[in-house]
Structures are given as C-alpha cells and as structure tokens.
Design an enzyme around this catalytic site. Structure first.
Site, PDB file in Angstrom:
ATOM      1  N   HIS A  38       2.601   7.527   4.109  1.00  0.00           N
ATOM      2  CA  HIS A  38       2.113   6.197   4.511  1.00  0.00           C
ATOM      3  C   HIS A  38       3.149   5.135   4.150  1.00  0.00           C
ATOM      4  CE1 HIS A  38      -1.334   3.800   5.859  1.00  0.00           C
ATOM      5  NE2 HIS A  38      -1.090   2.942   4.888  1.00  0.00           N
ATOM      6  N   ARG A  69      -5.168   2.383  11.306  1.00  0.00           N
ATOM      7  CA  ARG A  69      -5.196   1.513  10.131  1.00  0.00           C
ATOM      8  C   ARG A  69      -6.605   1.153   9.671  1.00  0.00           C
ATOM      9  NH1 ARG A  69      -0.497  -1.560   9.146  1.00  0.00           N
ATOM     10  NH2 ARG A  69      -1.581  -2.482   7.390  1.00  0.00           N
ATOM     11  N   TYR A  82      -0.730   1.169 -15.317  1.00  0.00           N
ATOM     12  CA  TYR A  82      -1.616   1.293 -16.472  1.00  0.00           C
ATOM     13  C   TYR A  82      -2.769   2.258 -16.241  1.00  0.00           C
ATOM     14  CZ  TYR A  82       0.764  -2.953 -18.036  1.00  0.00           C
ATOM     15  OH  TYR A  82       1.706  -3.869 -18.420  1.00  0.00           O
TER      16      TYR A  82
END
Length: 814
Positions: A76, A30, A120
């Site tokens: 993931h 991680r 966006y």
C-alpha cells in the site's frame, strides 16, 4: 533517433477522462468495502501483511511501526499516517464489535483522543482476524501482483464470517458514501444459516434472526418498525439514544446517570455540551456534570438541583444533545467490482455465494493434494512389494537420474513415484510398514470421495458451510449490547417543567440593552440606578416571572420571541447584555416595542413606517421559534431601503375604530382601521397617508385614545381631541394640525396619545444646562386642530431632544 507523438485533447475531454479514472480508483481501491469480506483495500493489506509476517494472535506483540512499514513497502504505497489510522481503528472496541487487531499502548479513546505514535504502540492480529485469513494459503481466493510486481496479494480475504455486517463500515468516495452499522455476529450467522436452509426466505423471516444493528457502545434503538423498509432498500434512518437511569441522592436530590451513549458520539464533546447548557442556564435544573468513566465502563453523572424535575431535564437533554441522535443507513458496497446500494438479504446472499466458492476452491486444493499423495502411496506400496528388485536396480544405476529412468522403464512407475522412491533413504524403504501405507491409502480414498461429493453435491457443500459458520458462532458469539424498541419515542418539552419559576424585574432599552434581575437585587440596588447609558431609556420595564415570554420588535422590521429566562441575568445597577451579542442587531437599529407573548398571540399588531406604509398582522405569527436564541425574524418588509418602522401597537383581533396619522410637516389624517387589512409577516402593507415630498410619519394614534399630544422642534406643545379630527379616507394627505409658517416652519417631532397618568420625558445628552424636563397632560393646551397650543417656557429648540412617554411605571408612581 526517437520520435514522440503529441496528441491534442480538449480540456473537457481530458478532465472528464482523468476524473473518471480517479473516481474509479477511489471507489474500488480506497473508500468502499467489498461485499464479500467487508474490508477496504488498506484494511485487507494490513491484515494480510501481519499474517505473512507471522504477527498473529499466537505470537508476541510487535511494534506498530514495523507493520506500517511492511504495508507501505510491500502492498500500500500511501502515507504512513493513513495506514496507521486504519490500523488503530481496527483495534478500537468502541468502533468495532469484534476488533481485528489487538494493540498494546494508547489506541485513542471515546473522547476523540488520538492514538500514541506508531513507535510507541505494539500490535498483533486478534483471534477472530484469523477467521478472515483462514485457509488463505489453500488457493481459496484470487491473488494479484502488488504495485511493483514483486509480490502477490489477495483480491479478497476468505472471510469465515460475514464481516461487512458484523463490524459495519463507513467511507466517503467520489459520488458515493457508505454507512453500514455493526450487527451481532450470532444473529448474522443465524440469518445466513436460515438463508442456506431456505434460499427463498423473505426479509421478514430474516429479521426474526437479525433484530437490528448492534452497536459496540450499546444504547437503545428506537423505530424498529422502520427496519424492514431500511433493510429492503439499504437506506433509511433510525433513532439511537443513550441508556440512562435516575438515581436518588441524599437531601431529596437526584442525578441522571448515563451508562451507554450512541455509536460514534464523542463522549468529551457530549459532556461539554451538557455543561454548556448548565453554564448558560438554558435550563435551571442542572447543578453539575461529571464524567465518571473508568476501566469498568462509561458513566456520566448529571447532578440536578433539589427543585428540578429529572424526567423533564432528561427529555430536554435527549432533545438538545447527542444523548439521542439519528443514525442514517447507507449500505453501499463493492459488488462484482461495482459500487451498489444493497439490502440485508442481498449482502447475505452475496456472502453465502462467496463462502460457497471459498469452500469449493479449498476442497479442490485439498482433493488435488490428496490425489497427489495417493499416487505416491500407491507407488510406495508397489515398491515395497518388489523391494529387492528395486534396491538391486538402484544399486546398479550410475546416478539418481538413471535410477529414476530405470524404475520407470522396468516397473512402470510414474516420474513422481520414481522421484519419491529414489529420494527415500534406504532405512525408510526397509522399515516402511506396508499396513500403515495401506491404511493411509484407505483414508486418502475416503477423503477424495468426500471432496468429490462436496464439489458435486450442493447439499453437502451447504453442510460444510453451515458447519464452519456454526463453529465461528460457537467460538466468538457475544450477547447483544443494543436494545431495540419498536416505536420512536416522541419527546415533548414543556418549558415550565425545566425552569425554576422566579419573580424578576425585566428591562429592555431603546438602544438594545436587556437584562433580568432578581427582586432581591432590584430592591437592594434600586437607589443606585438601573444602569442605563446616557441618552438611552427603557422601552419595557416590568416585574415578570422566568416562565414569561417576550416579543421584542425593532425599528428595522425585525423581532425576537424570547423566553424571559433566556435574558442575561445582571444586577440592577449593571448595564446588562446587548442584543448585538447574540443577534444581527445593527448599529442604526433601535428597540421600538416590547410585549408579552401571551398578549401578542391573542391580538393583532398594527405596524406603520415613517414613509407611510401601514398594515395589521395576526399575533399568532410571533410564537416562539426554534432559533430564537441566535436569529431575529422579519415582521415588516420595506419598499424603500431608507424606510423604518415608527409605530407598533397591539389591538384586539378584527377590532374597529379610527386611526390618526401624524406627520412631520404637521398633517393629520384620520381614517377607519377597517381600511387596513390583516396580512402576513413578509408583507409591506398599504399606503396610510399621501405624504408630501420630504415629509415623514411621526406616529399613529389609535382608538380608544381620546386625546393626543404633539411637540414641535420649536418647543410648541399642543393637545388635540381625537373627535376634533375629521374622518377621511386612507391614502390622502389630511388636515393641518399646526399652523403653517412660510419661514422656519414648525416640524412635529413627537406625537403620542396622552392620559392624566402619563409622563413625557425630554432629555438632552449633555447639550443643555437642564438635562431633563417632565411634561404632564396639563402642559398640552389647545383642544382643536386649529388651536395654537403653547410654547414651552425657555425651550426654543427641541431638535436634539430625546423624547419618550413613560406609562409603564405609572402604577408605581400613583
């Protein structure tokens, strides 16, 4: 019938086991980067997913949401926000020297603004990201199954350049954290080439190539002299400061212009901090602060007042804001599946070993591919040489399988060669140019020989690695952005250079109100009153300059060393600020005394408490301290919670003379001041007087006073000559200063040295018809301790009176 086994485990063992597993996962999968490709798992998976999806720099941009979905669905299985956040960071050119993702749309800012939602923005891999993924399909790195065993993902990317140093890394895991600064790509590659050429190169030699960190935000590094030790251990600290210049404006004004700020400093927060300094008038020289950054680059303009000293203001801002910060190295990375603190040479050596392994694996892949093709070409050449027999045999066969078998038996073709021959269309056999095949055979033999030499000759392997690294340097090298200076510049702030000197009136009251007023305001509003609350009175009132410093001492043993320009500015008729606004000034606390710091530093303080403790303390302990704007410090510690300071005065250091202790029950004790030793701030001192039960010290009278005045609660006023009090030893009870009465005895409520210029004020907070009376020296009769004194006419009860001596304004009154 199914059976289950229930295992009993101790809670300690269970938590230890589970936390160990969790820690290992966090550390390896991680938070920490791999020393080989410099990527955390989420970053690696994002880049690989985009590559597999064809979302490379040659293709069009795609919605970020699509990439995030692919990463979560395939590699993931975590929150979409964390994946998108990692994706955004890899696109921010103020975070990375070479962005790995190109993004259209709002991807955040140096002001800490968040990126637009993933629906966006659009993204694709950057050109240099292709260098991290180059040749990944040629078995260059190991692969493992993904979380649901449906796809394979790479353990590490091939990384055609040392990304860990070039882009740096930050992360926090269980028990480990990493902070690796970004470096210049050309310098890091040059260091790799030096280490390939000379594996025994020292760190000092490598630092001739790597000058130090190269931050994408530029700035100036101070303390290059410490870099060798930092890069040796992987841990240390450097100073990073902004790049600034001073511009001259019209009207003899100037401004400080900031064009580069330290790495990872929030620009908006920095501008706000500088503006807060201006608003709070921590220094008087700043007129305005503007963020003038635009598409051409960063620019912060700090406009100064005409009288300001630009160099002094800049030094102050460098010292007190993030224009100059400490950057801490903590180079931790995953090496051989373990977290490890690594130095510069160790990172480069690990990368070179990895790069050599990648080249070997790619070469083995290419060699096997060439050998396979050579075997086919040999079969085609042989088939063309006996083309008629081959065609006849194929035509006589029942099907493809029998034709293959016949070719293998009749002409000794291998199964692969036979498959290639029968799979060819007839026109390809008849039109195949034997010369072309022979040329290809020569090329393949040369390639196989070259591949063999790479795999078996370390020198040739290093030549290949060197060539590939030089190609990356040629394509992507950029000019160093961060300047490196050898020494850390020592900044010494001279307060007088930062403050515009101005004459002001300063007032501090007993209840804790304080203010400074310009002389103009004082003169125009003096007749309207000084804004003191009813029942309060000034402890300090004096004309000073903004360059002076005060020491404010309170009844609970606390003090503040405070520059005058820090005092709240107010009109003379206004109340001013209160100490409780900035300090832990308690409701039962009062200001006892205020002195000029310069007077305190050259003197010693005599301190006494109402329960009889007394001490001397060197004034040098009261110098200005760093947190004087927000914290009080202790100058007296008490043996009893109900005790408090009732007397503080300045004396010459090591001065001699006598002291008189005056108590509430009417006792007076005179002893030599030499009996009180000088101690530190935290000490509680020694016993001044042996008090009767219920008695308290009212005040301490010290030389060079010749006479002191006392008042009792029953209105008895009396003056006593110091020489009339007999000298005794410290810590006894002393003599009576007033006659003892068995019924309703006198209690001394006020005792002060008094001279002809002094005035004694008695006020009542709305408890008496007459609100104030003023006494002078002549009002205190009786020259010896056994004298009777005189009662004040009309005042039989002074127990509620507020009494104080006024001597600080005597010069004005004269």
């Amino acid at each position: 019938m199914s059976s289950s086994i229930i295992e009993e485990l101790g809670l300690d063992d269970l938590i230890s086991d589970r936390f160990s597993r969790y820690s290992k996962y966090i550390i390896q999968d991680r938070a920490l980067p791999d020393i080989r490709d410099g990527l955390k798992p989420v970053q690696r998976r994002i880049l690989f997913a985009m590559y597999k999806d064809g979302n490379t720099h040659e293709a069009a941009f795609r919605k970020s949401a699509k990439t995030v979905g692919n990463v979560i669905g395939n590699y993931h299985p975590h929150g979409d926000y964390s994946v998108y956040e990692a994706m955004v960071r890899m696109s921010q050119d103020w975070k990375l020297n070479h962005v790995l993702i190109e993004m259209h749309g709002n991807n955040g800012s140096m002001d800490g603004d968040p990126a637009a939602a993933m629906r966006y923005t659009e993204a694709r891999l950057s050109p240099i990201a292709s260098e991290l993924l180059k040749d990944i399909d040629k078995d260059t790195v190991g692969k493992v199954l993904n979380f649901d065993d449906t796809l394979e993902e790479p353990v590490v990317l091939p990384a055609n350049y040392p990304n860990l140093l070039v882009n740096g890394a930050t992360g926090i895991s269980a028990g480990y954290a990493t902070d690796i600064p970004p470096h210049n790509l050309a310098e890091v590659i040059d260091a790799c080439l030096e280490l390939i050429k000379n594996p025994k190169a020292s760190l000092k030699q490598l630092l001739k190539k790597v000058k130090g960190p190269d931050f994408p935000t530029g700035g100036i590094i101070e303390g290059a002299e410490h870099l060798e030790k930092i890069y040796q251990t992987g841990k240390g600290k450097i100073v990073v400061r902004s790049k600034t210049e001073i511009e001259i404006l019209k009207g003899d004004k100037s401004q400080i212009v900031v064009t580069e700020i330290p790495y990872e400093v929030n620009k908006a927060s920095l501008v706000k901090r500088i503006d807060d300094i201006r608003i709070n008038k921590q220094i008087d020289g700043i007129a305005d602060v503007r963020d003038e950054s635009d598409r051409d680059g960063l620019r912060i303009a700090i406009e100064l007042k005409k009288e300001a000293n630009p160099e002094a203001v800049l030094d102050y801002l460098l010292k007190r804001t993030d224009l100059r910060v400490n950057y801490s190295f903590n180079m931790v990375a995953i090496s051989d599946q373990h977290p490890k603190q690594v130095g510069l040479k160790e990172i480069l050596e690990a990368y070179i070993r990895f790069k050599q392994e990648v080249v070997r694996r790619k070469t083995s892949y290419e060699k096997a591919k060439a050998e396979k093709r050579l075997h086919l070409v040999d079969g085609l050449i042989k088939a063309i040489s006996i083309l008629d027999e081959v065609i006849a045999l194929i035509r006589s066969s029942d099907n493809k399988a029998s034709a293959k078998k016949a070719l293998m038996e009749a002409f000794d073709f291998s199964e692969m060669q036979a498959e290639a021959i029968v799979s060819l269309r007839l026109y390809r056999l008849t039109n195949t140019d034997i010369k072309t095949l022979q040329d290809e055979r020569l090329d393949l033999n040369e390639a196989i020989l070259y591949y063999h030499s790479i795999l078996h000759d370390p020198l040739i392997l290093d030549q290949v690695v060197t060539k590939e690294l030089k190609a990356v340097k040629k394509s992507y090298a950029v000019k160093r952005q961060t300047e490196v200076q050898e020494k850390i510049q020592k900044i010494v702030i001279e307060e007088k250079d930062l403050i515009a000197e101005e004459d002001v009136m300063v007032m501090v009251t007993k209840q804790g109100y304080y203010k400074r007023t310009s002389l103009r305001s004082f003169q125009s509003s003096e007749k309207e009153g000084s804004g003191i609350r009813e029942g309060d009175h000034p402890v300090f009132l004096q004309q000073l300059t903004t360059l002076n410093n005060l020491v404010i001492l309170t009844s609970l043993g606390n003090f503040i060393s405070l520059p005058v320009h820090y005092l709240p500015e107010a009109k003379w008729k206004d109340l001013g600020g209160h100490l409780s606004s900035n300090y832990s000034f308690r409701s039962n606390e009062e200001v006892l005394a205020v002195f000029l710091l310069e007077d305190v530093l050259s003197s010693e303080l005599l301190v006494a408490t109402q329960l009889g403790q007394i001490k001397k303390t060197n004034g040098e302990f009261f110098e200005l301290y760093r947190t004087n704007k927000s914290q009080m410090r202790e100058y007296m510690s008490f043996k009893h919670e109900e005790d408090q300071v009732i007397h503080v005065s300045l004396r010459e250091k090591e001065s001699k003379g006598s002291l008189v202790v005056v108590t509430k029950m009417g006792f007076g004790l005179k002893f030599l001041s030499e009996e009180v030793s000088s101690v530190g701030l935290k000490a509680s001192g020694v016993i001044a007087s042996n008090l009767k039960k219920g008695d308290k010290v009212v005040n301490i009278i010290s030389d060079p006073s010749e006479r002191f005045a006392i008042l009792t609660q029953k209105g008895l006023a009396k003056g006593i000559n110091m020489e009339e009090v007999p000298l005794m030893k410290r810590a006894v009870r002393g003599i009576r200063l007033i006659n003892s009465l068995k019924r309703d005895p006198h209690e001394i409520i006020f005792a002060e040295a008094i001279e002809s210029k002094d005035l004694i004020h008695l006020t009542w907070p709305s408890l008496h018809d007459q609100e104030e009376i003023i006494l002078k020296e002549k009002d205190f009769k009786g020259q010896t301790p056994d004298g009777n004194g005189e009662y004040l006419s009309g005042y039989k009860d002074l127990s509620q009176a507020l009494i104080y001596k006024e001597s600080f304004t005597s010069a004005d009154k004269e």
